[in-house]
Design a protein around this motif. Structure first.
Motif, PDB file in Angstrom:
ATOM      1  N   LEU A  82      72.418  23.468  30.707  1.00 41.66           N
ATOM      2  CA  LEU A  82      72.253  22.289  29.865  1.00 41.66           C
ATOM      3  C   LEU A  82      70.911  21.625  30.161  1.00 41.66           C
ATOM      4  CD1 LEU A  82      75.793  20.731  30.459  1.00 41.66           C
ATOM      5  CD2 LEU A  82      75.062  21.945  28.394  1.00 41.66           C
ATOM      6  N   VAL A  83      70.489  20.778  29.238  1.00 43.78           N
ATOM      7  CA  VAL A  83      69.315  19.931  29.450  1.00 43.78           C
ATOM      8  C   VAL A  83      69.781  18.489  29.292  1.00 43.78           C
ATOM      9  CG1 VAL A  83      66.936  19.422  28.791  1.00 43.78           C
ATOM     10  CG2 VAL A  83      67.882  21.698  28.368  1.00 43.78           C
ATOM     11  N   VAL A  84      69.473  17.651  30.261  1.00 45.12           N
ATOM     12  CA  VAL A  84      69.811  16.234  30.193  1.00 45.12           C
ATOM     13  C   VAL A  84      68.516  15.450  30.041  1.00 45.12           C
ATOM     14  CG1 VAL A  84      70.913  14.284  31.347  1.00 45.12           C
ATOM     15  CG2 VAL A  84      71.869  16.591  31.600  1.00 45.12           C
ATOM     16  N   LYS A  85      68.473  14.568  29.038  1.00 40.86           N
ATOM     17  CA  LYS A  85      67.238  13.851  28.724  1.00 40.86           C
ATOM     18  C   LYS A  85      67.477  12.354  28.617  1.00 40.86           C
ATOM     19  CE  LYS A  85      65.518  17.701  25.834  1.00 40.86           C
ATOM     20  NZ  LYS A  85      65.064  18.075  24.477  1.00 40.86           N
ATOM     21  N   ALA A  86      66.443  11.594  28.966  1.00 43.07           N
ATOM     22  CA  ALA A  86      66.375  10.181  28.607  1.00 43.07           C
ATOM     23  C   ALA A  86      65.812  10.154  27.188  1.00 43.07           C
ATOM     24  CB  ALA A  86      65.463   9.429  29.571  1.00 43.07           C
ATOM     25  N   PRO A  87      66.615   9.792  26.183  1.00 41.67           N
ATOM     26  CA  PRO A  87      66.247  10.086  24.794  1.00 41.67           C
ATOM     27  C   PRO A  87      65.052   9.330  24.226  1.00 41.67           C
ATOM     28  CG  PRO A  87      68.281   8.829  24.882  1.00 41.67           C
ATOM     29  CD  PRO A  87      67.963   9.237  26.290  1.00 41.67           C
ATOM     30  N   THR A  88      64.607   8.244  24.857  1.00 41.36           N
ATOM     31  CA  THR A  88      63.459   7.519  24.305  1.00 41.36           C
ATOM     32  C   THR A  88      62.207   7.664  25.156  1.00 41.36           C
ATOM     33  OG1 THR A  88      63.968   5.417  25.405  1.00 41.36           O
ATOM     34  CG2 THR A  88      65.020   5.817  23.272  1.00 41.36           C
ATOM     35  N   LYS A 145      65.321  10.614  20.578  1.00 44.60           N
ATOM     36  CA  LYS A 145      65.679  12.017  20.356  1.00 44.60           C
ATOM     37  C   LYS A 145      67.077  12.174  19.770  1.00 44.60           C
ATOM     38  CE  LYS A 145      62.662  13.664  24.075  1.00 44.60           C
ATOM     39  NZ  LYS A 145      62.135  12.321  24.422  1.00 44.60           N
ATOM     40  N   ILE A 146      67.978  11.243  20.075  1.00 39.86           N
ATOM     41  CA  ILE A 146      69.324  11.316  19.509  1.00 39.86           C
ATOM     42  C   ILE A 146      69.286  11.003  18.021  1.00 39.86           C
ATOM     43  CG2 ILE A 146      71.630  10.271  19.531  1.00 39.86           C
ATOM     44  CD1 ILE A 146      71.285   9.905  22.565  1.00 39.86           C
ATOM     45  N   ALA A 147      68.562   9.939  17.641  1.00 39.10           N
ATOM     46  CA  ALA A 147      68.419   9.595  16.225  1.00 39.10           C
ATOM     47  C   ALA A 147      67.743  10.733  15.469  1.00 39.10           C
ATOM     48  CB  ALA A 147      67.622   8.302  16.076  1.00 39.10           C
ATOM     49  N   THR A 148      66.737  11.333  16.096  1.00 33.73           N
ATOM     50  CA  THR A 148      66.051  12.471  15.478  1.00 33.73           C
ATOM     51  C   THR A 148      67.024  13.603  15.211  1.00 33.73           C
ATOM     52  OG1 THR A 148      63.936  11.964  16.539  1.00 33.73           O
ATOM     53  CG2 THR A 148      64.265  14.223  15.803  1.00 33.73           C
ATOM     54  N   LYS A 149      67.828  13.953  16.212  1.00 38.27           N
ATOM     55  CA  LYS A 149      68.756  15.075  16.065  1.00 38.27           C
ATOM     56  C   LYS A 149      69.818  14.785  14.999  1.00 38.27           C
ATOM     57  CE  LYS A 149      69.977  17.301  19.894  1.00 38.27           C
ATOM     58  NZ  LYS A 149      69.380  18.638  19.729  1.00 38.27           N
ATOM     59  N   LYS A 150      70.224  13.538  14.892  1.00 29.76           N
ATOM     60  CA  LYS A 150      71.186  13.169  13.847  1.00 29.76           C
ATOM     61  C   LYS A 150      70.562  13.334  12.461  1.00 29.76           C
ATOM     62  CE  LYS A 150      74.046  10.046  16.605  1.00 29.76           C
ATOM     63  NZ  LYS A 150      74.484   8.640  16.835  1.00 29.76           N
ATOM     64  N   MET A 151      69.293  12.925  12.317  1.00 27.60           N
ATOM     65  CA  MET A 151      68.602  13.092  11.042  1.00 27.60           C
ATOM     66  C   MET A 151      68.409  14.574  10.720  1.00 27.60           C
ATOM     67  SD  MET A 151      67.919  10.336   9.345  1.00 27.60           S
ATOM     68  CE  MET A 151      66.564  10.873   8.300  1.00 27.60           C
ATOM     69  N   LEU A 152      68.024  15.360  11.711  1.00 26.05           N
ATOM     70  CA  LEU A 152      67.835  16.789  11.495  1.00 26.05           C
ATOM     71  C   LEU A 152      69.148  17.448  11.061  1.00 26.05           C
ATOM     72  CD1 LEU A 152      65.603  17.671  14.593  1.00 26.05           C
ATOM     73  CD2 LEU A 152      64.847  17.374  12.226  1.00 26.05           C
TER      74      LEU A 152
END
Length: 312
Positions: A142-148, A97-104
């Motif tokens: 806030l929302v805290v997530k395990a990104p994978t 999800k972090i890589a996704t958000k960086k691409m977005l």
């Protein structure tokens, strides 16, 4: 002559049980279509099973790690078996999800403000100090997530300062990095995208839950969530969201199918949360509901996904 299809399901991720349900639904649809198919519960012997069964095309019904993250896709490419859905890179990007958000963000697509915190760095600071650092840069909730992780595994909604430390601890049980995201209060909308070079967004779905949170239980328990088609927003807003979904699909290099999840704030502004490259296909899943709203019954949807997999 129709190729022999292996429905790859189960696997080793925390989403195994959901994957088994998706795989069973896909297998039953293939049987109705008269397609030769076999179910394969993916384990360490998956290559041997594929060869023993003479599989010529893999339908990926795997969720989570080793299924959606590019691992099985790379393995199938190495042994020369075509498969449904996105390739190695797009799968890997969308799973994180972090890589996704960086691409977005790079593509100028709207996504909630976020921070990433590596476990080792947080250990050096201490969880309480890390929490204070987050509070200095972001406001509650806030929302805290395990990104994978998928299926909302490892996710926490933080409405009180006292809850942030435990939310980080939960995320670190699943990943070395935690994603801290600004919570968007508003409507939850999902867009199902189908296609390869010319993908299209199917009818949008608004998600309403009895619990107020679309978490693991609400997703997979009948009666705990409603899928509203069309969503209770203007047609203009719907078209904007569909366009953003297709752009996100293309930005990550997706193929075949994907589901793009959104939150709309109270002003109607859409924010992309994540992209799911192997969306669920269970009785309560969103993608089949969107397809039905387009006039595509489940067996036909499965057939279309297979045909997209065989396109060069």
């Amino acid at each position: 002559m129709s190729p022999k299809i292996g429905v790859l399901m189960g696997g080793r991720s925390p989403e195994r049980e959901i994957s088994l349900k998706t795989g069973a639904a896909v297998y039953n649809a293939l049987a109705k279509l008269g397609r030769p198919a076999v179910k394969i519960d993916v384990g360490l012997d998956v290559v041997e099973r594929i060869k023993e069964e003479g599989i010529e095309l893999a339908f990926l019904a795997l969720h989570g790690k080793y299924g959606e993250d590019g691992a099985i896709q790379g393995l199938l490419e190495m042994i020369g078996v075509p498969y449904t859905g996105s390739g190695v890179l797009a799968s890997s990007l969308a799973m994180d999800k972090i890589a996704t958000k960086k691409m977005l963000s790079y593509e100028g697509l709207p996504t909630p403000h976020f921070l990433e915190l590596e476990n080792n760095a947080v250990k050096g600071l201490g969880l309480q100090a890390a929490a204070e650092t987050i509070y200095s840069k972001m406001e509650l909730p806030l929302v805290v997530k395990a990104p994978t992780q998928g299926s909302t595994i490892g996710i926490s909604f933080v409405h009180k300062k006292d809850d942030l430390v435990s939310a980080l601890e939960l995320a670190y049980r699943y990943d070395r990095t935690a994603l801290v995201e600004q919570f968007i209060d508003g409507r939850e909308i999902t867009a199902s995208v189908l296609g390869n070079e010319k993908p299209v967004a199917l009818p949008l779905i608004e998600i309403v839950t009895t619990t107020g949170v679309y978490d693991y239980e609400a997703k997979y328990t009948a009666g705990l969530s409603d899928h509203i088609i069309p969503p209770r927003i203007s047609r203009e807003q719907q078209e904007i969201i569909k366009d953003l979904a297709v752009r996100a699909f293309k930005a990550l290099g997706c193929r075949g199918l994907a589901r793009v999840d959104f939150m709309l704030d109270h002003e109607g502004n859409p924010f992309i949360l994540e992209v799911n490259t192997i969306p669920g296909m269970t009785a309560t899943s969103l993608f089949p509901d969107a397809a039905r709203a387009e006039g595509i019954e489940f067996p036909e949807l499965i057939d279309r996904i297979l045909k997209l997999a065989l396109e060069s």
